[in-house]
Design an enzyme around this catalytic site. Structure first.
Site, PDB file in Angstrom:
ATOM      1  N   HIS A   1      37.859  35.134  36.771  1.00  0.00           N
ATOM      2  CA  HIS A   1      39.101  34.521  36.315  1.00  0.00           C
ATOM      3  C   HIS A   1      38.897  33.755  35.005  1.00  0.00           C
ATOM      4  O   HIS A   1      39.100  32.543  34.938  1.00  0.00           O
ATOM      5  CB  HIS A   1      39.579  33.572  37.433  1.00  0.00           C
TER       6      HIS A   1
ATOM      7  N   HIS B   1      43.601  33.828  46.332  1.00  0.00           N
ATOM      8  CA  HIS B   1      42.239  33.773  45.787  1.00  0.00           C
ATOM      9  C   HIS B   1      41.149  33.398  46.787  1.00  0.00           C
ATOM     10  O   HIS B   1      40.247  32.611  46.478  1.00  0.00           O
ATOM     11  CB  HIS B   1      42.200  32.804  44.604  1.00  0.00           C
TER      12      HIS B   1
ATOM     13  N   GLU C   1      42.664  39.491  34.630  1.00  0.00           N
ATOM     14  CA  GLU C   1      41.839  39.593  35.837  1.00  0.00           C
ATOM     15  C   GLU C   1      41.880  41.018  36.376  1.00  0.00           C
ATOM     16  O   GLU C   1      42.896  41.453  36.918  1.00  0.00           O
ATOM     17  CB  GLU C   1      42.369  38.632  36.905  1.00  0.00           C
TER      18      GLU C   1
END
Ligand code: BGC
Length: 344
Positions: free
Chosen positions: A180, A106, A309
């Site tokens: 997210h 991420h 996502e």
């Protein structure tokens, strides 16, 4: 429609984060901040008109600062995992933060979830929104290229919460942006076992024990991972060791936003459809969510929410046969993802 803006809090560098409210006449209210592009709440009515907040999250800026697992934030420069936290580009090896074992997750230590975004706002009779912009500098978190990212959050009178991204770079770089959101259509009272889900995907990206792609794409032929038909989550999740954390490859029939997933909570009648232009969607059932208190002092626990996502496949920079995440200076990155709320 209109946008209301108020001060959310002050960061240690004395910069102010704002809290924006978007509301339509159908009863939907979305609150979000320009710190990390974080959604704070999404109020949605049930069959009887009773409003519930359908996302997890935090009441204050202080709580948003974390640490927490990307709850309702933007994620970049590269959402999901990159093996061994490195990739090759134009004959050079780039090293990224190892923030998930020896892998990268991420966007690194200070990703797009932890920065304050510039903003502007607009509203007309049918839509209200916030445009957030961030200039990610060359070699920030190890990624090459100055990257200008614009993300437009909007709510309209058709109950669509849209997130539209665009980005441009001055050097070749890899890019995989997502948002997210942690959703529970019953307001985080119980786990998501009583939710139904359908995912418009007939294959998924196989991963190893570290959730890293093996390179293989697996066809779905029934079993707990197969959500081509609407199924209750509870009985399926119990067949798995930890839960869902899988990258589904969306069956696409057209360009433009394609229906990727539908989530339904039969008891309240709340329903959410997710449309996206991205090739895949990560279905994550909050398997690692423990030890955190969220808004209303609720103790967050495993399987309390689900994330859908929209993104490219994990580790694409190291998997040349996956759809490319390379962005060149003469190109513009674009993505649209829409969450549409219904009551049924
Ligand atoms: C990943 C999970 C991870 C979570 C929080 C999800 O996108 O798929 O493996 O634990 O994000 O970081």
């Amino acid at each position: 429609m209109k946008v209301d803006t108020e001060l959310f809090g002050r960061l240690s560098n004395q910069e102010d984060a704002q809290l924006f409210t978007l509301q339509n006449s159908q009863g939907i209210t979305v609150k979000l901040t320009n710190f990390g592009g974080t959604i704070i709440s999404v109020l949605v009515p049930d069959r009887k008109g009773k409003l519930e907040d359908v996302v997890l999250g935090f009441d204050s800026l202080e709580d948003c600062l974390g640490p927490h697992p990307y709850i309702n934030t933007l994620v970049g420069r590269y959402a999901n995992r990159i093996a061994n936290a490195k990739f090759n580009l134009d004959g050079k090896e780039y090293h990224l933060a190892q923030n998930a074992g020896t892998n990268h997750l991420h966007g690194g230590i200070k990703g797009y979830d932890k920065v304050l975004w510039n903003y502007s706002q607009y509203a007309d009779h049918d839509r209200a929104g916030i445009m957030m912009s961030y200039l990610s500098f060359d070699m920030e978190e190890g990624y090459p290229g100055n990257l200008k990212v614009d993300v437009h959050f909007s709510l309209n009178e058709s109950n669509e919460l849209a997130i539209e991204y665009s980005a441009a770079t001055d050097r070749n770089t890899y890019l995989n942006l997502t948002h997210h959101g942690y959703f529970n259509l019953n307001g985080a009272k119980n786990t998501i076992y009583d939710h139904e889900i359908q995912i418009n995907a007939s294959s998924y990206v196989e991963t190893d024990k570290d959730l890293m792609p093996t390179g293989k794409i697996i066809k779905l032929k029934g079993g707990p991972l197969d959500f081509r038909k609407m199924k209750l989550i509870g009985p399926e999740i119990k067949k798995l060791e930890s839960g869902f954390d899988h990258c589904y490859i969306i069956d696409r029939e057209k360009d433009g936003p394609e229906l990727a997933a539908v989530v339904y909570h039969p008891a309240s009648g709340r329903k959410m459809e997710v449309y996206t232009t991205e090739p895949a969607i990560q279905f994550y059932s909050s398997n690692f969510l423990t030890g955190l208190r969220g808004k209303g002092n609720i103790k967050y626990r495993k399987h309390l929410a689900l994330c859908l996502e929209a993104q490219h496949y994990p580790d694409s920079p190291n998997q040349p046969h996956f759809p490319s995440t390379l962005l060149k200076p003469d190109e513009i990155y674009r993505q649209t993802t829409i969450h549409k709320f219904w009551v049924e």
